[in-house]
Motif scaffolding. Structure first.
Motif, short mmCIF file in Angstrom:
data_model
loop_
_atom_site.label_atom_id
_atom_site.label_comp_id
_atom_site.label_asym_id
_atom_site.label_seq_id
_atom_site.Cartn_x
_atom_site.Cartn_y
_atom_site.Cartn_z
N VAL A 315 0.87 -1.19 0.00
CA VAL A 315 0.00 0.00 0.00
C VAL A 315 0.90 1.23 0.00
O VAL A 315 1.69 1.43 0.94
CB VAL A 315 -0.94 0.00 1.22
CG1 VAL A 315 -1.87 1.21 1.16
CG2 VAL A 315 -1.74 -1.29 1.28
N GLN A 316 0.80 2.08 -1.05
CA GLN A 316 1.71 3.19 -1.24
C GLN A 316 0.94 4.49 -1.42
O GLN A 316 -0.24 4.50 -1.79
CB GLN A 316 2.60 2.96 -2.46
CG GLN A 316 3.43 1.70 -2.39
CD GLN A 316 4.23 1.48 -3.66
OE1 GLN A 316 3.99 2.14 -4.67
NE2 GLN A 316 5.17 0.54 -3.61
N VAL A 317 1.67 5.59 -1.17
CA VAL A 317 1.14 6.91 -1.46
C VAL A 317 1.19 7.14 -2.96
O VAL A 317 2.15 6.73 -3.63
CB VAL A 317 1.93 8.00 -0.71
CG1 VAL A 317 1.42 9.39 -1.07
CG2 VAL A 317 1.85 7.77 0.79
N LYS A 318 0.20 7.79 -3.49
CA LYS A 318 0.12 7.99 -4.93
C LYS A 318 1.26 8.87 -5.43
O LYS A 318 1.57 9.90 -4.83
CB LYS A 318 -1.22 8.62 -5.31
CG LYS A 318 -1.44 8.73 -6.81
CD LYS A 318 -2.84 9.25 -7.12
CE LYS A 318 -3.09 9.28 -8.61
NZ LYS A 318 -4.47 9.75 -8.91
N SER A 319 1.91 8.45 -6.48
CA SER A 319 3.00 9.22 -7.08
C SER A 319 2.41 10.29 -8.00
O SER A 319 1.61 9.99 -8.89
CB SER A 319 3.93 8.30 -7.88
OG SER A 319 4.91 9.06 -8.55
N LEU A 320 2.84 11.54 -7.77
CA LEU A 320 2.34 12.65 -8.59
C LEU A 320 3.31 13.03 -9.68
O LEU A 320 2.94 13.73 -10.63
CB LEU A 320 2.08 13.87 -7.69
CG LEU A 320 1.05 13.66 -6.56
CD1 LEU A 320 0.92 14.91 -5.72
CD2 LEU A 320 -0.30 13.25 -7.14
N HIS A 321 4.54 12.59 -9.56
CA HIS A 321 5.55 12.99 -10.54
C HIS A 321 6.40 11.78 -10.92
O HIS A 321 6.72 10.96 -10.07
CB HIS A 321 6.46 14.10 -9.99
CG HIS A 321 5.71 15.32 -9.57
ND1 HIS A 321 5.25 15.50 -8.28
CD2 HIS A 321 5.33 16.43 -10.26
CE1 HIS A 321 4.63 16.66 -8.19
NE2 HIS A 321 4.66 17.25 -9.38
N ARG A 322 6.77 11.73 -12.16
CA ARG A 322 7.67 10.70 -12.63
C ARG A 322 9.12 11.17 -12.47
O ARG A 322 9.37 12.38 -12.39
CB ARG A 322 7.41 10.38 -14.11
CG ARG A 322 6.01 9.92 -14.40
CD ARG A 322 5.81 9.75 -15.90
NE ARG A 322 6.64 8.69 -16.42
CZ ARG A 322 6.27 7.41 -16.46
NH1 ARG A 322 5.08 7.06 -16.01
NH2 ARG A 322 7.07 6.49 -16.96
N PRO A 323 10.06 10.25 -12.42
CA PRO A 323 11.47 10.69 -12.41
C PRO A 323 11.80 11.45 -13.69
O PRO A 323 11.18 11.23 -14.75
CB PRO A 323 12.24 9.37 -12.35
CG PRO A 323 11.27 8.37 -11.82
CD PRO A 323 9.93 8.80 -12.34
#
Length: 616
Positions: A315-323
Motif C-alpha cells: 500500500v503506497q502513497v500515490k506518485s504525482l511525478h515521474r522521475p
C-alpha cells in the motif's frame, strides 16, 4: 524275411531316400498289404528296399507304419512284418509370437519388480527359446533369458516418460554360444503406456522445478502487487510475475483447482474467484504498509492435494511525478575497464548522471529508490550516478540510452547518453567524494579542491645538490606532522630542528642527524637533475587523481600517471625512506638496550653498597 523296426528317419528328406532294407531269402517276394492297410502310404518298395515316396514332415506326422507281406514263391507261404518309421525332428521352424504388437499399460507408482506382462513365443520344433529385449535401459527388463516376463526395472515417472516402445527377440539357440549353428529368430513390439497417478499437489505458476529423492517439486516464489492508499483498484488486481493460477502437478489427470484465502484477509479488503484465482478489491486500503495474503489451491475432487502461496500487496502513497533527468543528453569520455567516465563539458570532473523526482521535494528531488541502467547494453554500469565500463571495448563513440526507474512504482525516465571510448587519457576510479579533482603543481606549489597536508618525507641523494621539492597532497586530510630524514653529507635550511626524536610544539615529528636541520619541506632529488623543478604527487590511496609535474631551466612539462600508478621517483623515495626509518628503529632499540643494561648495573652497585652498609 525280416526288417529292422523301429527305424528313425529324419524329416525334410529327399524323395527316393532309402528308409529301411528288408532281409529276404531267395525265392521270397515282398509287397505292401492291401488296403485298408497302409493308409496314406508315404513309401514304396524297390526290391527289398523301403523307399520314401515323398518328403516327410515331423510337425505333420511324427511316425509311420509300413505293413509288408513276404511270400515264398515255391510254397506260397506268407509272412507279415511291420516296419515302424519314426520321423525325427529337424530345426526348421522359427519361433512365433501370438501378436505383433502387444499393448500393455502400467501406472507410474508401480514398484520396481512389478510384472507388466508375459510374452511367450512358440516353436513347432519344440526347441528351447531364448529372449532378449531392446533397448536394455529404458525402465524395463526381462525376468530371465528363458522367461519373457516383462518387469519394471526403475521407478517410473509419467511426466518424464509417457510411452515406451520395446522390441522383444526370440531365438531357438542359446544366446551365449559363439559360432553356433544358424538359428531362427522372431521379434515382436511391446508398446508400454505409463499411466499418471494422482500423487502431486497443484503447482502455482510460474514455478521452479526441483528434483529431490526422485520426487519432483515445483516451487513458486509468490506474487506481488501495489495499490494506492485510500483508492480502490478496479477489476482484477494486477500481480507480478503474472496472474495467480495453479495447475495440477499430475498433468495426465489435470484435476480442476479451487482457490480460497487461507489468511491475511481479515479486514475483507479482497476477494478471490474460487474457480479462476483472480483477486479483486472490495474496498480501499486506509493504512500504509504491506498486506500479506496466503492463498490456498486445492483439487476439487481430492482436497488432500493442495498447495499455498503468498500474495504481497504494498500500500503506497500515490506518485504525482515521474522521475526526470537533469539533462536530456549526457556525454562522457571513458578509457578503460573499471574507470569512471569523465564529463568533457566540465574539465577534470567525473560524469554524474542524476534523475530527480518532484515527489521528494524535501530532499531536493533525490529519490533513494531510483536505479539506473543502460538500455540494451551490459558493457557499462552505473553506480551512484557514475558511469563505469565493465569490459574492454574498441575506440568508438557510442550512442546509448540510460533509464532511471523508481522501484517503488516502476515509473521511469530515459535520456540519451553519448560515450566516447578512447585511450591515452586518465580517468578516475570510484570516487571517495564528489569534490575530488586532478592536481597539477609547478615550482614547488601544490593545489587541490579539498584540504592540504603538511606531512613531509624528505630523502636526498648524497651526491646531488638541488632545490627541487616534492609536495604530497591528500584531499581529505589536514595534518602538520613532519617526518624529515636526511643524509649526513647534506644540509638544508630549516626552521624546525631537533636532535632527539619526539613531538614538537606543533605536533610534528622530526628525526635528523645532529649535524643537519630541516625546514619541513619535502625534497626528493634525482642525481641527474641540476636545475630547479618541482614534483607534485597526489596520494594514490586517498584520491583518484594523480599528476607529476617536472620543471627545468629550459621548459616545464606535465606527466600524467594513470590512476593507481607509482612513478620510479615515488618508488625510490619510498624505498629510501623505509630504509632510513628501519635504521633509526634499530638505533633506538640499541640505545634502549644499552640504557637498560647500564641502569641495571647501577642498581646492582646500589644494592651491593646497601648490603655492605647493613653488614657494617
Amino acid at each position: 524275411c525280416s526288417a529292422p523296426s523301429p527305424v528313425e528317419f529324419a524329416e525334410n528328406n529327399s524323395v527316393g531316400d532309402v528308409v529301411a532294407v528288408i532281409t529276404v531269402q531267395p525265392g521270397v517276394t515282398v509287397k505292401f498289404n492291401p488296403p485298408p492297410a497302409n493308409p496314406d502310404n508315404p513309401f514304396r518298395l524297390e526290391g527289398n528296399n523301403l523307399i520314401a515316396a515323398r518328403v516327410l514332415d515331423y510337425e505333420t506326422v511324427k511316425n509311420h507304419v509300413a505293413s509288408i507281406t513276404c511270400t515264398e514263391t515255391a510254397t506260397g507261404l506268407q509272412l507279415g512284418i511291420s516296419i515302424i518309421v519314426l520321423v525325427t525332428n529337424v530345426n526348421d521352424n522359427p519361433p512365433v509370437f501370438d501378436r505383433n504388437p502387444y499393448d500393455v499399460s502400467v501406472n507410474e507408482m508401480s514398484p520396481v519388480g512389478t510384472t507388466v506382462g508375459r510374452f511367450f513365443a512358440t516353436d513347432l520344433d519344440e526347441q528351447a527359446i531364448y529372449y532378449t529385449l531392446t533397448p536394455e535401459s529404458n525402465g524395463f527388463k526381462l525376468k530371465s533369458p528363458t522367461n519373457p516376463d516383462l518387469l519394471v526395472e526403475t521407478p517410473l515417472d509419467y511426466d518424464k516418460v509417457k510411452n515406451v516402445q520395446l522390441i522383444l527377440y526370440a531365438q531357438d539357440t542359446p544366446l551365449a554360444l559363439a559360432n553356433s549353428k544358424a538359428s531362427f529368430i522372431a521379434n515382436t513390439t511391446i508398446m508400454v503406456t505409463i499411466l499418471d497417478v494422482d500423487n502431486r499437489p497443484p503447482w502455482f505458476q510460474p514455478c521452479t522445478k526441483h528434483e529431490m529423492g526422485g520426487a519432483l517439486i515445483c516451487q513458486s516464489a509468490g506474487y506481488t502487487s501495489k495499490v494506492i492508499l485510500n483508492e480502490q483498484e478496479t477489476g482484477v488486481l494486477p500481480l507480478k510475475p503474472g496472474p495467480l493460477y495453479a495447475i495440477d502437478g499430475d498433468s495426465g489427470i489435470n484435476e480442476e483447482i479451487m482457490y480460497s484465502f487461507l489468511s491475511g484477509n481479515g479486514d475483507g479488503l479482497f476477494e478471490i474467484g474460487p474457480n479462476t484465482g483472480n483477486i479483486s478489491m472490495l474496498k480501499p486500503a486506509d493504512v500504509l504498509g504491506t498486506i500479506s495474503l496466503t492463498v490456498l489451491a486445492a483439487q476439487k475432487r481430492n482436497s488432500y492435494q493442495f498447495a499455498t502461496t503468498t500474495v504481497t500487496v504494498s500500500v503506497q502513497v500515490k506518485s504525482l511525478h515521474r522521475p526526470k533527468f537533469q539533462r536530456p543528453q549526457y556525454e562522457g569520455i571513458i578509457t578503460a575497464v573499471g574507470t569512471m567516465a569523465m564529463d568533457p563539458k566540465n574539465k577534470d570532473e567525473p560524469l554524474r548522471i542524476v534523475a530527480t523526482d518532484d515527489d521528494y521535494a524535501a530532499t531536493g528531488g533525490l529519490n533513494p529508490h531510483i536505479t539506473y541502467y543502460i538500455n540494451g547494453s551490459s558493457d557499462f554500469s552505473i553506480l551512484d550516478g557514475y558511469l563505469f565500463m565493465t569490459k574492454d571495448l574498441p575506440e568508438a563513440t557510442l550512442s546509448l540510452q540510460v533509464v532511471a526507474t523508481d522501484k517503488t512504482n516502476e515509473e521511469s525516465a530515459t535520456a540519451q547518453l553519448v560515450v566516447e571510448v578512447t585511450s591515452g587519457l586518465t580517468t578516475t576510479s570510484l570516487p571517495l567524494s564528489t569534490t575530488d579533482s586532478m592536481t597539477t603543481t609547478s615550482m614547488g606549489e601544490s593545489t587541490t579542491n579539498s584540504k592540504t597536508t603538511e606531512d613531509i618525507v624528505s630523502t636526498t641523494n648524497p651526491s646531488t645538490s638541488t632545490a627541487s621539492t616534492v609536495s604530497s597532497t591528500i584531499p581529505s586530510t589536514t595534518s602538520e606532522n613532519i617526518i624529515s630524514t636526511t643524509n649526513s653529507s647534506m644540509s638544508t635550511e630549516g626552521s624546525v630542528s631537533t636532535t632527539n626524536p619526539g613531538m614538537t610544539s606543533e605536533g610534528s615529528i622530526s628525526t635528523t642527524n645532529p649535524s643537519l636541520t630541516s625546514e619541513g619541506s619535502i625534497s626528493t632529488t634525482n642525481p641527474s637533475l641540476t636545475s630547479e623543478g618541482s614534483i607534485s604527487t597526489t596520494n594514490p590511496s586517498l584520491t583518484s587523481e594523480e599528476s607529476i609535474s617536472t620543471a627545468s631551466t629550459a621548459h616545464s612539462h606535465t606527466v600524467i600517471i594513470p590512476s593507481g600508478g607509482y612513478g620510479p621517483a615515488d618508488m625510490a623515495a619510498l624505498g629510501a625512506t623505509l630504509g632510513v626509518l628501519l635504521f633509526i628503529c634499530l638505533v633506538v632499540i640499541g640505545v634502549l638496550a644499552f640504557c637498560f643494561w647500564r641502569e641495571k648495573a647501577d642498581w646492582r652497585k646500589i644494592y651491593e653498597a646497601s648490603m655492605f652498609q647493613s653488614s657494617v
